[in-house]
Motif scaffolding. Structure first.
Motif, PDB file in Angstrom:
ATOM      1  N   PRO A   1       0.797  -1.224   0.000  1.00 38.71           N
ATOM      2  CA  PRO A   1       0.000   0.000   0.000  1.00 38.71           C
ATOM      3  C   PRO A   1       0.833   1.279   0.000  1.00 38.71           C
ATOM      4  O   PRO A   1       0.412   2.276  -0.584  1.00 38.71           O
ATOM      5  N   TYR A   2       1.997   1.279   0.665  1.00 38.85           N
ATOM      6  CA  TYR A   2       2.772   2.522   0.704  1.00 38.85           C
ATOM      7  C   TYR A   2       3.438   2.791  -0.648  1.00 38.85           C
ATOM      8  O   TYR A   2       3.605   3.933  -1.044  1.00 38.85           O
ATOM      9  N   PHE A   3       3.844   1.711  -1.314  1.00 38.34           N
ATOM     10  CA  PHE A   3       4.527   1.890  -2.590  1.00 38.34           C
ATOM     11  C   PHE A   3       3.550   2.084  -3.753  1.00 38.34           C
ATOM     12  O   PHE A   3       3.975   2.331  -4.875  1.00 38.34           O
ATOM     13  N   ALA A   4       2.238   1.944  -3.467  1.00 38.62           N
ATOM     14  CA  ALA A   4       1.255   2.175  -4.519  1.00 38.62           C
ATOM     15  C   ALA A   4       1.404   3.592  -5.068  1.00 38.62           C
ATOM     16  O   ALA A   4       1.169   3.842  -6.246  1.00 38.62           O
TER      17      ALA A   4
ATOM     18  N   PHE B   1       7.603  -4.047  -6.056  1.00 38.54           N
ATOM     19  CA  PHE B   1       7.481  -3.151  -4.900  1.00 38.54           C
ATOM     20  C   PHE B   1       6.708  -3.820  -3.769  1.00 38.54           C
ATOM     21  O   PHE B   1       6.962  -3.564  -2.597  1.00 38.54           O
ATOM     22  N   GLY B   2       5.761  -4.678  -4.144  1.00 43.13           N
ATOM     23  CA  GLY B   2       5.004  -5.400  -3.124  1.00 43.13           C
ATOM     24  C   GLY B   2       5.925  -6.225  -2.240  1.00 43.13           C
ATOM     25  O   GLY B   2       5.851  -6.167  -1.014  1.00 43.13           O
TER      26      GLY B   2
ATOM     27  N   LEU C   1       6.079  11.616  -6.056  1.00 43.68           N
ATOM     28  CA  LEU C   1       6.815  12.655  -6.777  1.00 43.68           C
ATOM     29  C   LEU C   1       7.867  12.055  -7.701  1.00 43.68           C
ATOM     30  O   LEU C   1       7.925  12.359  -8.898  1.00 43.68           O
ATOM     31  N   GLU C   2       8.695  11.151  -7.138  1.00 47.64           N
ATOM     32  CA  GLU C   2       9.767  10.570  -7.941  1.00 47.64           C
ATOM     33  C   GLU C   2       9.205   9.675  -9.041  1.00 47.64           C
ATOM     34  O   GLU C   2       9.754   9.591 -10.134  1.00 47.64           O
ATOM     35  N   GLY C   3       8.097   8.984  -8.721  1.00 43.94           N
ATOM     36  CA  GLY C   3       7.478   8.121  -9.722  1.00 43.94           C
ATOM     37  C   GLY C   3       7.044   8.940 -10.929  1.00 43.94           C
ATOM     38  O   GLY C   3       7.264   8.557 -12.080  1.00 43.94           O
TER      39      GLY C   3
ATOM     40  N   VAL D   1      12.555   4.975 -11.341  1.00 50.01           N
ATOM     41  CA  VAL D   1      12.333   5.263  -9.926  1.00 50.01           C
ATOM     42  C   VAL D   1      12.970   4.197  -9.033  1.00 50.01           C
ATOM     43  O   VAL D   1      13.177   4.419  -7.841  1.00 50.01           O
ATOM     44  N   VAL D   2      13.305   3.064  -9.618  1.00 47.85           N
ATOM     45  CA  VAL D   2      13.917   1.984  -8.834  1.00 47.85           C
ATOM     46  C   VAL D   2      15.145   2.507  -8.089  1.00 47.85           C
ATOM     47  O   VAL D   2      15.503   2.019  -7.022  1.00 47.85           O
TER      48      VAL D   2
END
Lengths: 212, 233
Positions: free
Chosen positions: B48-51, B87-88, B145-147, B154-155
């Motif tokens: 959820p945070y990386f969504a 990311f999950g 923002l970075e995404g 972004v990795v």
């Protein structure tokens, strides 16, 4: 008493949203919601102690991907509330306070599993919302998306609220009766078990951090 | 984000809900807007945070596509699938597996050690919330923002977060904290036999828990043993 139960259940419903549905700022963890309930019912220290004990026992419970673990929040809310509301009614004294607390703890533990079963049912039900949107969005009803999100959020709240309301009311009714039936010998043993609880929690925390 | 989490397509509606304002802005014509909503009803799942990272990336890609760039809808789908999964996994092991247990342990240890002497033990939950959410909100805000800015590059954000080092060191410090607490508790004014019980029980739970016996069962075991013990002694 009734007002207190209602207020705590309401807070319990809000806190259970934080588990996964909304926010996840971790106010749902026992270490936070224990003292929070304690503050509400006028005994911060007891809430803090119960919160820490539960947090340590459940420190390794994590939801990996699609798996849904037993719900620590609902246990922390019901356990802390029941201990604080019913300890007032019982002539416990210092010797048996621990024995009583561990009984409440042991009886509320399975609620986490039961709540998770209900949670899984709801998440299956949520698939119907997806199908509903599959039909509505091609028709141009884009507002349905927001409505579905908030309705589902409301259902999550309702689930937590009703569950804690029922569990707390039942506990307030039955626990004092149960406690007065217990023989003296068992109470000494339970008190001993209560004093060892931090060791149980710390051992589980130790194992959690050992799994690199 | 996860309010309509379901077993069929998991976080698809939450994701679409977050992305909806972008889509509404990009596609003023109703027909195109409906099409874009339909595309994002597909399966989606991540931490959820990386969504937020994914929302950032997809918002950028949708924007490029709406302006007539070379991005195709299938590419957006592929990015959602592959990066969502990656990311999950990282998010689960970073936040659920390391950071939350670690910050919670810090708070618990503070309470256990200071409860008797220090009036400020109630600060511990606040310290937990502050420590935990520092990394949490950092990830969310930086992520979106970075995404948006760097798209799939972004990795690199993860490299900057040193996530492996964070996981590793929080495990190590966590272990040290547990041992420290045990030592502090053992030096309290207990009787020798109490110290022995405490240590023996700690070690046996460590062993039993290794064999996948859950904490709830161990609690019942403890209660059972002490009740029987109370009758024998």
């Amino acid at each position: 008493m009734i007002v207190e139960i209602l207020v705590v259940s309401f807070i319990g419903g809000l806190l259970s949203l934080d588990v996964s549905a909304w926010g996840q700022i971790m106010v749902c963890r026992p270490i936070v919601c224990g003292p929070l309930i304690g503050l509400l019912l006028g005994d911060l220290k007891t809430g803090l102690i119960i919160g820490v004990l539960l947090e340590l026992i459940w420190i390794n419970v994590i939801s990996m991907g699609a798996a849904i673990p037993p719900d620590a929040t609902i246990v922390a809310v019901t356990c802390t509330t029941l201990i604080m509301l019913t300890e007032r009614m019982l002539p416990l004294g210092n010797n048996f306070q621990g024995s009583y607390r561990i009984i409440v703890l042991a009886l509320t533990m399975p609620l986490g599993e039961i709540f998770t079963r209900i949670d899984i049912k709801q998440r299956k039900l949520n698939a119907h919302f997806v199908h509903y949107l599959d039909r509505e969005i091609p028709k141009g009803n884009l507002k349905a998306l927001g409505k579905v999100n908030y309705f589902s959020l409301f259902l999550f709240f309702l689930k937590g609220f009703l569950f804690s309301l029922i569990a707390i009311s039942a506990g307030v009714y039955f626990l004092p009766k149960l406690f007065s039936c217990l023989p003296y010998g068992i109470l000494t043993g339970l008190n001993f078990a209560y004093r060892l609880l931090p060791a149980l929690g710390l051992a589980i925390a130790f194992n959690t951090f050992r799994d690199l | 984000m996860q309010a309509v989490w379901n077993f069929e397509r998991m976080q698809n509606l939450g994701f679409l809900y977050m992305l909806a304002p972008v889509l509404n802005k990009l596609y003023p014509e109703k027909e195109k807007r409906i099409q874009s909503y339909k595309r994002h009803l597909e399966f989606f799942n991540t931490h959820p945070y990386f969504a937020n990272v994914l929302v950032g990336i997809v918002a950028r890609l949708e924007e490029e596509m709406a302006k007539g760039g070379e991005v195709k809808p299938e590419e957006i789908s592929a990015v959602k699938m592959s990066m969502g999964g990656a990311f999950g996994g990282i998010g689960d092991s970073l936040f659920w597996g390391a950071w939350r247990p670690f910050t919670a342990l810090v708070a618990c240890v503070l309470v256990i050690i200071y409860l008797k002497k220090w009036e400020g033990a109630w600060l511990a939950p606040l310290i937990f919330l502050f420590l935990y959410n520092f990394l949490h909100f950092h990830t969310r805000i930086k992520g979106v923002l970075e995404g948006y800015e760097k798209k799939t590059k972004v990795v690199r954000l993860l490299e900057k977060m040193h996530y492996l080092r964070t996981i590793w060191s929080s495990h190590l410090i966590g272990l040290a904290l547990v041992l420290l607490t045990i030592v502090v508790l053992l030096f309290r004014d207990w009787r020798a036999i109490e110290r022995l019980y405490f240590l023996a029980f700690f070690l046996s739970v460590v062993l039993l828990n290794r064999w996948r016996i859950s904490s709830a069962k161990l609690l019942y075991l403890l209660i059972g043993i002490s009740c029987v013990g109370a009758y024998i002694f």
